[in-house]
Design a protein around this motif. Structure first.
Motif, PDB file in Angstrom:
ATOM      1  N   GLU A 148       0.833  -1.203   0.000  1.00  0.00           N
ATOM      2  CA  GLU A 148       0.000   0.000   0.000  1.00  0.00           C
ATOM      3  C   GLU A 148       0.863   1.247   0.000  1.00  0.00           C
ATOM      4  N   LYS A 149       0.354   2.328  -0.550  1.00  0.00           N
ATOM      5  CA  LYS A 149       1.029   3.606  -0.458  1.00  0.00           C
ATOM      6  C   LYS A 149       0.850   4.159   0.963  1.00  0.00           C
ATOM      7  N   PRO A 150       1.578   5.150   1.418  1.00  0.00           N
ATOM      8  CA  PRO A 150       2.789   5.627   0.779  1.00  0.00           C
ATOM      9  C   PRO A 150       3.919   4.624   0.962  1.00  0.00           C
ATOM     10  N   ASP A 164      -2.137   2.226  -5.520  1.00  0.00           N
ATOM     11  CA  ASP A 164      -2.665   3.563  -5.289  1.00  0.00           C
ATOM     12  C   ASP A 164      -4.122   3.423  -5.695  1.00  0.00           C
ATOM     13  N   HIS A 165      -5.017   3.333  -4.716  1.00  0.00           N
ATOM     14  CA  HIS A 165      -6.374   2.887  -5.070  1.00  0.00           C
ATOM     15  C   HIS A 165      -7.090   3.880  -5.985  1.00  0.00           C
ATOM     16  N   TYR A 166      -6.570   5.123  -6.076  1.00  0.00           N
ATOM     17  CA  TYR A 166      -7.202   6.073  -6.998  1.00  0.00           C
ATOM     18  C   TYR A 166      -7.141   5.566  -8.442  1.00  0.00           C
ATOM     19  N   LEU A 167      -6.097   4.801  -8.747  1.00  0.00           N
ATOM     20  CA  LEU A 167      -5.954   4.305 -10.119  1.00  0.00           C
ATOM     21  C   LEU A 167      -7.002   3.246 -10.454  1.00  0.00           C
ATOM     22  N   GLY A 168      -7.659   2.720  -9.426  1.00  0.00           N
ATOM     23  CA  GLY A 168      -8.679   1.698  -9.672  1.00  0.00           C
ATOM     24  C   GLY A 168     -10.076   2.280  -9.740  1.00  0.00           C
ATOM     25  N   LYS A 169     -10.208   3.560  -9.481  1.00  0.00           N
ATOM     26  CA  LYS A 169     -11.553   4.144  -9.466  1.00  0.00           C
ATOM     27  C   LYS A 169     -12.115   4.193 -10.879  1.00  0.00           C
ATOM     28  N   GLU A 170     -13.396   3.906 -10.980  1.00  0.00           N
ATOM     29  CA  GLU A 170     -14.075   3.882 -12.275  1.00  0.00           C
ATOM     30  C   GLU A 170     -13.872   5.199 -13.027  1.00  0.00           C
ATOM     31  N   ASP A 199      -9.569   7.480  13.705  1.00  0.00           N
ATOM     32  CA  ASP A 199      -8.684   6.741  14.623  1.00  0.00           C
ATOM     33  C   ASP A 199      -7.349   6.389  13.960  1.00  0.00           C
ATOM     34  N   ARG A 200      -7.038   7.077  12.832  1.00  0.00           N
ATOM     35  CA  ARG A 200      -5.743   6.817  12.168  1.00  0.00           C
ATOM     36  C   ARG A 200      -4.702   7.866  12.554  1.00  0.00           C
ATOM     37  N   GLY A 201      -4.968   8.599  13.639  1.00  0.00           N
ATOM     38  CA  GLY A 201      -4.088   9.703  14.018  1.00  0.00           C
ATOM     39  C   GLY A 201      -2.635   9.290  14.170  1.00  0.00           C
ATOM     40  N   GLY A 202      -2.407   8.100  14.712  1.00  0.00           N
ATOM     41  CA  GLY A 202      -1.038   7.634  14.947  1.00  0.00           C
ATOM     42  C   GLY A 202      -0.252   7.599  13.648  1.00  0.00           C
ATOM     43  N   TYR A 203      -0.842   6.979  12.633  1.00  0.00           N
ATOM     44  CA  TYR A 203      -0.180   6.941  11.316  1.00  0.00           C
ATOM     45  C   TYR A 203      -0.145   8.337  10.700  1.00  0.00           C
ATOM     46  N   TYR A 204      -1.311   8.996  10.708  1.00  0.00           N
ATOM     47  CA  TYR A 204      -1.436  10.238   9.930  1.00  0.00           C
ATOM     48  C   TYR A 204      -0.449  11.298  10.410  1.00  0.00           C
ATOM     49  N   ARG A 222       2.371  13.454   2.271  1.00  0.00           N
ATOM     50  CA  ARG A 222       2.772  12.049   2.081  1.00  0.00           C
ATOM     51  C   ARG A 222       1.558  11.146   1.869  1.00  0.00           C
ATOM     52  N   ASP A 223       0.463  11.474   2.545  1.00  0.00           N
ATOM     53  CA  ASP A 223      -0.710  10.598   2.504  1.00  0.00           C
ATOM     54  C   ASP A 223      -1.462  10.717   1.179  1.00  0.00           C
ATOM     55  N   MET A 224      -1.489  11.893   0.599  1.00  0.00           N
ATOM     56  CA  MET A 224      -2.351  12.120  -0.568  1.00  0.00           C
ATOM     57  C   MET A 224      -1.623  12.682  -1.789  1.00  0.00           C
ATOM     58  N   GLY A 243      -7.489  18.084   1.392  1.00  0.00           N
ATOM     59  CA  GLY A 243      -7.566  18.361   2.822  1.00  0.00           C
ATOM     60  C   GLY A 243      -8.614  17.509   3.495  1.00  0.00           C
ATOM     61  N   LYS A 244      -8.431  17.383   4.794  1.00  0.00           N
ATOM     62  CA  LYS A 244      -9.429  16.690   5.620  1.00  0.00           C
ATOM     63  C   LYS A 244     -10.289  17.746   6.297  1.00  0.00           C
ATOM     64  N   ARG A 245     -11.492  17.317   6.682  1.00  0.00           N
ATOM     65  CA  ARG A 245     -12.442  18.207   7.364  1.00  0.00           C
ATOM     66  C   ARG A 245     -12.757  19.447   6.523  1.00  0.00           C
ATOM     67  N   ARG A 282     -17.012  19.578   2.252  1.00  0.00           N
ATOM     68  CA  ARG A 282     -17.691  18.403   1.694  1.00  0.00           C
ATOM     69  C   ARG A 282     -16.677  17.435   1.099  1.00  0.00           C
ATOM     70  N   ARG A 283     -17.184  16.245   0.782  1.00  0.00           N
ATOM     71  CA  ARG A 283     -16.311  15.258   0.140  1.00  0.00           C
ATOM     72  C   ARG A 283     -16.480  15.404  -1.356  1.00  0.00           C
ATOM     73  N   VAL A 284     -15.420  15.779  -2.005  1.00  0.00           N
ATOM     74  CA  VAL A 284     -15.491  15.882  -3.461  1.00  0.00           C
ATOM     75  C   VAL A 284     -14.094  15.700  -4.054  1.00  0.00           C
ATOM     76  N   LEU A 287     -14.814  12.974  -9.996  1.00  0.00           N
ATOM     77  CA  LEU A 287     -14.348  11.613  -9.706  1.00  0.00           C
ATOM     78  C   LEU A 287     -15.207  10.959  -8.636  1.00  0.00           C
ATOM     79  N   GLN A 288     -15.599  11.741  -7.639  1.00  0.00           N
ATOM     80  CA  GLN A 288     -16.480  11.228  -6.592  1.00  0.00           C
ATOM     81  C   GLN A 288     -17.001  12.365  -5.751  1.00  0.00           C
ATOM     82  N   PRO A 289     -18.136  12.286  -5.089  1.00  0.00           N
ATOM     83  CA  PRO A 289     -19.154  11.280  -5.405  1.00  0.00           C
ATOM     84  C   PRO A 289     -19.820  11.707  -6.709  1.00  0.00           C
TER      85      PRO A 289
END
Ligand code: BG6
Length: 489
Positions: free
Chosen positions: A147-149, A177-183, A222-227, A234-236, A338-340, A343-345, A376-378
């Protein structure tokens, strides 16, 4: 039909396995794509027997499979394929359990494919590959998935790649990189290269700039430790956003398969204009979310979500990249994630130049440049913004209108999840949608000077209220160039 396989998930009880991998395998099984002798083997520290593991996976499927696709008989079929092996990855003695199970694969399959999915910390990748090699289970039909990164900078990425590459050939390594699998990301390639009307204008002569936005309304959860060790860059950016940039900017490959696509993406990564410290100060913005309202509900700040953070991790990045080649010279690519956010777009906006000559100088109404919005989504789809004449007998009055393509309205079928496509490609051994080692390293080469400059700077990421479009400095980044972010409509 894909070949029969033993699909081994290291980290088989983890979040990724339960939320994405097993539901994806279930959905493919539902479509009849897993041969009868295919087995799914979860490996983890947990002292679970097969039955306990199956109960956990059943619960996960109930939660994560779309309701309309939950079928009791198909669930039972997948559960019957499941096994759990408890092992301490670092204890050589434990590995014989896995070895024994792999050896018991149905003798009817001459050469079953073995997939080893590393859904665990990267620090374990080297050890796991070495043990698999010692057990003699890595043959030509084996594949490993990461998995990335990959790494957290160029040097550590090389270390991970070397450790895995010491056991597996590059053709057996699948970097997800799961973005490459998106329809909709797949459709980007088809839109560009299976049509003729875009390609002649897809260059610096006709395109003013490109915007790529991946906004999420969720926080780090709950991914704060990794993030907190990664941050949005690095994440995105290093992976998802740069991969999207590559697909927008690359030259047409000869065929849309295997190395051709990856070769073209690599050329784009290598053409990215390197940033010196002044460029980083001018062309990048870091942010971190403060408390705010998302969908009307109060949400905590990043500091509340990750109390151990030293306040230097960014949950938001906006930047201006340039592709220094013949096609794109002088065309900025503005990226933001960005997070938060409000909206999700996820969206790519290609903003075209104004017509070279104003033929309707005395007309009323706005004359906006053409824009192609690729959602790309939603709500996957595309919208071409153009100008039309408003009907009426008087003078010419211009009005912005749009041509719309909605996937949901056009294709009356469920869009497969990215992991469904990617996992089947792993089983089939098709690496087109996966990042090659040189791509990952080229992306780090471009990203690293930005990370270094940020690390050396006394400044911290700028705060933005959760539920907004990010720090005001991100708007300024474009305003300085006489442009503005196109918020999706
Ligand atoms: C992952 C990141 O790769 O992508 C996450 O690690 C992020 O932080 C996720 O939330 C976003 O993926 P999607 O498919 O929901 O846009």
């Amino acid at each position: 039909m894909p070949p029969a396989c033993d699909f081994v998930v290291f980290g088989g009880t983890g979040d990724l396995a339960l939320r994405k991998l097993l539901p994806a395998l279930y959905l493919r099984d539902l479509e009849g794509q897993l041969p009868d002798t295919t087995r799914v083997i979860g490996v983890s520290h947990s002292p679970l027997d097969d039955e306990n593991y199956r109960s956990d996976v059943r619960r996960a499927l109930l939660e994560h499979v779309p309701t309309g696709s939950f079928d009791e008989a198909a669930v039972d079929r997948l559960l019957a394929r499941l096994h759990h092996v408890r092992l301490d990855f670092t204890d050589p003695a434990d590995w014989h359990l896995l070895h024994g199970l792999l050896k018991r694969h149905d003798p009817g399959d001459a050469n079953p494919v073995r997939v080893f999915y590393l859904a665990v910390s990267q620090s374990l990748f080297g050890t796991i590959c070495q043990r698999l090699d010692e057990l003699g289970v890595v043959d030509d039909h084996a594949r490993v998935v990461m998995e990335k990164p990959i790494g957290r900078d160029l040097e550590s990425a090389r270390e991970v790649n070397d450790a895995v590459g010491a056991v597996f050939d590059e053709t057996q390594i699948f970097r997800i990189d799961h973005y490459l699998g998106k329809e909709s990301v797949q459709n980007l390639l088809v839109t560009r290269f299976a049509n003729t009307f875009l390609e002649p204008v897809w260059n610096a002569h006709w395109i003013d700039h490109v915007q790529i936005t991946v906004a999420e309304s969720l926080g780090v959860g709950d991914r704060g430790g990794y993030y907190d060790t990664a941050g949005a860059m690095r994440d995105m950016v290093q992976n998802h956003l740069l991969q999207l940039l590559c697909l927008v900017a690359m030259e047409p490959p000869t065929v849309a398969s295997r190395e051709d696509v990856r070769d073209e993406k690599l050329k784009v990564l290598k053409a990215l204009k390197p940033m010196n410290p002044d460029d980083v100060d001018r062309a990048t913005v870091r942010g971190v979310y403060a408390q705010g309202l998302v969908d009307g509900a109060p949400v905590p700040s990043y500091a509340d979500d990750v109390p151990a953070s030293d306040g230097r991790t960014e949950s938001y990045v906006a930047l201006k990249a340039e592709v220094n080649n013949w096609r794109w010279k002088g065309v900025p690519f503005y990226l933001r994630t960005g997070k938060r956010m409000d909206r999700r777009v996820s969206e790519i906006v290609v903003v075209f130049k104004k017509p070279p000559h104003a033929m309707f100088p005395h007309s009323e109404g706005a004359h906006e440049p053409n824009r192609l919005h690729i959602h790309l989504q939603p709500d996957e789809g595309m919208r071409m913004h153009m100008t039309a004449k408003e009907p009426g007998p008087g003078g010419i009055r211009l009005r912005p209108v749009s041509l719309d393509l909605s996937y949901a309205a056009t294709f009356d079928q469920r869009l497969p999840e990215a992991y469904e496509r990617l996992l089947m490609n792993v089983i089939r051994g098709n690496p087109t949608l996966f990042m090659r080692r040189d791509e990952v390293e080229a992306a780090w080469t471009w990203v690293e000077p930005i990370l270094h400059r940020w690390a050396a700077s006394p400044d911290r990421p700028k705060k933005y209220a959760a539920g907004t479009t990010g720090p005001t400095a991100a708007a300024t980044l474009l305003e300085r160039d006489g442009r503005a972010w196109q918020e999706s409509d």
